[in-house]
Design a protein around this motif. Structure first.
Motif: not given
Length: 652
Positions: A100-113
């Protein structure tokens, strides 16, 4: 001949001194693997020729940037994350929280990029895939090897420091180069600052084109799993160069006299980061600001947006200035209309702040702030025995706000909050923030719990002055009377030593006194009885509130129901700090903080803080069950609570 060390070795040396957690997550192999998944996914995304590249992810994107993060996230899952999770399905069956933490990080990275690509698209008038191509070509490099040579006349030989930065990103239209750390674990401000200082010197000696025109500031970005960004000015980074040079020399073994690697230098501890990088605000949030302006236009009230909206963990803050001839009170009187007309669900909190009026709107994707995530910011190397600082909450930028029991403005606290507000959790988190910087010799808690459920985790703890007090089983008046006697005995000690307060006594005599924090949960219930008992309790509380601070004794009175019958004028006069979580109604808010508004808070740790100055809004972090057990569970101690009441000499 030169000695070689790495940035990783510097970080590990600081971690060994307790300045952060060395491993990501909980240290399990599965967490390490998930961190590698994130790392590899990002690098695939930033290679334009890769089938998983960012331009491919945005090849069918329309002109609405709000849709780009979802496209990137789905593309990452399809081409990078999903196949890896399937491949390692068996090994990850017991790692649900880490996945779940990985998926949150993927979403955050997607927003950032996506936000960065949006700026590139607007700057160069490009389509989404073309903007992604240009971003990769001009604004970002990955797996950047950096190296520099350090010299000192005190060293036997030079030292070459090397490291590999996951990413170096230049923010479009800003002279800021970002060192991006792709980590699932939590960050440490002190260690991040040390690392950024080292990378700053290494970048100055490198020929990296991304950072060549971004010399004024440097930032570090974590995905832990939420995205956090800290930017430091060049002046800040130069302050610590000399002391970091000493640290590098000791680690490389080139300093002539042996020395132990200690805590980070004072310069690192004292530096505070500049305001975080202002990332692009989503179109949806900007439209929300425009809708508020349009609604007020219907009321014949002109307001003008001030700056971009600020995204906090719990709510979004919009700032507006009243138009010419418009009174602030006229702007602030439409909270219900704004809430209803914009279908916001929870009531908007409208407040005056400086020369602007703020509108706090609940986030649809409210984030949880954990105690573990901000714990390193709370670490306090105290100048004398123990620490008197306690956690209040986290602001819009993720920075912690602390109070200080030793100060007159924070000497005693009144805490109010209805069921579901997070009041009891705030009390436990406040205690945890004291425990991490103290031992049972330097802080003790006296807990009075009428409902018998607030502090059960602390039964038998060495941090208790005495067993938890349950009214009915124990005479509360006698307990408070004992506390008054301790206060008076301490003043006798101060008089004999020729000092005025606890701090001066400890410094002049080198003798230890534990700071005592008396927490009364459900104070209104405690004094709901009539007659002599109520008067005696109020009398003791008033006496302690009036003179206990200098003796190192502090009161925290908490209640769901701050009625004027219980929270009298005398009590409020002595409770110098007010913490209002969500209250049942505006009257309760008025009784706690002197104004309305707490009835519109969002619950679960959303709070107002008021001491000296204006009202401030914070989010209380959530203390996990695991961390609470680590801090609160009984530990072996050869010193009894009764012995700690008296003065005991500290070891030389």
């Amino acid at each position: 001949m030169s000695k070689r060390i790495t940035v990783r070795e510097v970080r590990e040396a600081l971690y060994r001194e307790g300045r952060g957690q060395l491993s990501s997550g909980n240290g399990e192999a599965s967490t390490t693997a998930l961190g590698t998944f994130l790392h590899n996914a990002c690098h695939s995304l930033l290679h334009s020729g890769d089938s998983a590249g960012l331009p491919v992810a945005l090849q069918n994107a329309d002109d609405d940037p709000a849709t780009w993060p979802k496209l990137i996230r789905e593309h990452l899952y399809q081409h990078c994350i999903g196949p890896k999770l399937t491949e390692h399905h068996a090994a990850l069956q017991s790692s649900g929280s880490q996945v779940y933490s990985l998926w949150i990080a993927v979403g955050e990275m997607s927003n950032w990029l996506a936000g960065l690509c949006e700026v590139v698209a607007k700057t160069h008038d490009l389509t989404p895939p073309a903007a992604a191509e240009r971003f990769i070509a001009e604004y970002v490099t990955s797996e950047v090897g950096l190296e520099c040579e350090f010299h000192s006349p005190k060293w036997s030989e030079p030292v070459i420091l090397s490291g590999i930065a996951d990413l170096i990103v230049r923010i479009p239209n800003k002279p800021v180069a970002c060192i991006v750390e792709l980590k699932l674990g939590q960050a440490s401000l002190e260690i991040d600052l040390a690392q950024v200082c080292l990378y700053h010197q290494m970048l100055n000696q490198s020929e990296n084109s991304i950072s060549a025109n971004a010399s004024t500031s440097l930032a570090i970005v974590h995905f832990s799993p939420e995205c956090t960004e800290r930017v430091f000015s060049e002046a800040q980074l130069k302050v610590s160069n000399a002391t970091l040079l000493e640290l590098v020399g000791r680690l490389a073994g080139v300093v002539q006299q042996p020395a132990t690697v200690g805590t980070p230098p004072k310069e690192l501890k004292s530096l505070e980061p500049e305001p975080e990088i202002e990332m692009p605000v989503s179109k949806e949030i900007q439209e929300q600001a425009k809708a508020i302006i349009g609604l007020y236009r219907e009321f014949n009230i002109t307001i003008n947006q001030v700056g971009d909206p600020i995204m906090g963990p719990t709510f979004i803050r919009h700032r507006f200035s009243p138009g010419r001839g418009v009174k602030v009170s006229k702007v602030m009187g439409h909270s219900q209309e704004v809430t209803m007309r914009l279908a916001l669900g929870n009531q908007v909190v409208i407040s005056a702040e400086g020369n602007a009026v703020t509108f706090d709107v609940q986030r649809s994707d409210r984030q949880t702030v954990t105690f573990e995530a901000i714990e390193q910011q709370l670490r306090d190397g105290s100048e004398f025995f123990g620490s008197s600082k306690f956690l209040i909450g986290v602001d819009l930028n993720g920075e912690v706000e602390q109070g200080d029991f030793a100060s007159t403005e924070n000497s005693h606290l009144l805490v109010a909050g209805t069921t579901g507000s997070g009041k009891s959790e705030w009390l436990r988190t406040m205690m945890a923030s004291l425990i991490i910087n103290n031992t049972p010799d330097s802080v003790q808690f006296l807990l009075i719990d009428p409902k018998r459920v607030a502090f059960s985790d602390l039964k038998g703890s060495p941090y208790l002055l005495r067993p938890i007090v349950y009214p009915g089983d124990t005479d509360v008046v006698e307990v408070l009377n004992d506390l008054v006697e301790i206060m008076e005995s301490r003043y006798s000690l101060f008089g004999a030593a020729g000092v005025d307060d606890m701090k001066e006594f400890v410094q002049s005599t080198n003798q230890a006194l534990p700071r005592i924090v008396c927490i009364v949960d459900e104070y209104a219930d405690l004094v709901s009885q009539t007659g002599k008992v109520k008067k005696e309790i109020e009398s003791k509380i008033s006496r302690l509130g009036f003179k206990a601070r200098a003796a190192g004794i502090h009161l925290v009175l908490a209640t769901q129901d701050p009625r004027k019958e219980s929270v009298t004028g005398t009590i409020k006069g002595n409770m110098t700090t007010r913490i209002a979580l969500k209250t049942q109604n505006a009257i309760d808010s008025q009784l706690c903080i002197g104004e309305k508004g707490a009835e519109s808070l969002l619950g679960y740790g959303d709070l107002f803080y008021k001491a000296v100055g204006s009202l401030k809004r914070f989010q209380a972090p959530l203390l996990s069950d695991e961390r609470r057990e680590e801090l609160f569970m009984p530990q072996t101690s050869e010193t009894t609570p009764e012995e700690l009441i008296s003065v005991s000499e500290t070891e030389e």
